[in-house]
Design an enzyme around this catalytic site. Sequence first.
Site, PDB file in Angstrom:
ATOM      1  N   ASP A 138      -2.127  -1.031   5.823  1.00  0.00           N
ATOM      2  CA  ASP A 138      -2.419  -0.419   6.960  1.00  0.00           C
ATOM      3  C   ASP A 138      -3.708   0.132   7.193  1.00  0.00           C
ATOM      4  OD1 ASP A 138      -2.428   3.186   7.048  1.00  0.00           O
ATOM      5  OD2 ASP A 138      -2.054   1.998   5.027  1.00  0.00           O
ATOM      6  N   ASP A 152      -0.265   5.117   1.073  1.00  0.00           N
ATOM      7  CA  ASP A 152      -0.327   6.101   2.301  1.00  0.00           C
ATOM      8  C   ASP A 152      -0.567   5.216   3.593  1.00  0.00           C
ATOM      9  OD1 ASP A 152      -1.085   8.972   1.015  1.00  0.00           O
ATOM     10  OD2 ASP A 152      -1.818   7.318  -0.215  1.00  0.00           O
ATOM     11  N   ASP A 212       1.024  -1.068  -0.051  1.00  0.00           N
ATOM     12  CA  ASP A 212      -0.001   0.008  -0.028  1.00  0.00           C
ATOM     13  C   ASP A 212       0.792   1.257  -0.087  1.00  0.00           C
ATOM     14  OD1 ASP A 212      -2.378   1.468   0.272  1.00  0.00           O
ATOM     15  OD2 ASP A 212      -1.653   1.771   2.436  1.00  0.00           O
TER      16      ASP A 212
END
Length: 268
Positions: free
Chosen positions: A215, A28, A26
């Site tokens: 996240d 961000d 991922d």
Amino acid sequence: MQHLFSNWDKIVSRIKSASRVLLLFDYDGTLTPIVGRPELAILSEESRQLLKNLSHKRHFIVGVVSGRGLNDIQSKVGVNGIIYVGNHGFEIKGTGLNYVHPVNDEIKSIMGTLSQMLNNSLGTIRGVIVEDKRFTVSIHYRLVKKKEIDRVKDILQRVVEAARLSDKVKITYGKKVYEIRPDVHWHKGMAVKLIIEKYGSKGRKDVFLPVYVGDDLTDEDAFRVIENYDGVSVYVGGVNPQSIARYYLRSCKEVNKFIKELLKIKND
């Protein structure tokens, strides 16, 4: 959920025994820290070089998966020869892979209209950012005062209500962001499944290991697919009992450490 490095010997063994390893990250909150405004999430030169070095290893297939638009994430990362997944999987581009989800023009038109309406309706609330990504629309509220957050949600639901009731769009949630997406069965997990099927095992002796590092709530769909393929799922942000990921890392710095350790495992 266990810390990835406390199980490192086991992970290394699995990577060494694999013919190829798919490494998906991922953006961000994983490759870059979460910041107040999406345009300020800049990939460090160290992280960019690490991804580039990783992509040069012939046993590794590297990709970045994001809710950002495809052009945006390609520009932010700037590494050639890797897979890019934008708009939560609605756009995928990589070596031998060029996928755009077949949502119809009506849906894209609806997204544009909703983006305009939300910009007008939310314009008086300081800190709101409405991001039109063609296939999806993001409403960021990290900079909004706490007392105004419920107002943002109420306005969003009112604006989107008609399209949502007609089964055209749906609202999903991330870290301080609402996402408006086409109401179709497609998400990061489906995109990861498509990538695995494209690059995965071709024969009985070809051991393929998928790894996903993320996240956010939107990464849970990807973790689920990775677990179904007996891969390595890694949540970034410390122990999270709500996540289905098997392992965790504490921060973006530990993600960089993970990549550095990966570079030590296989040498061409």
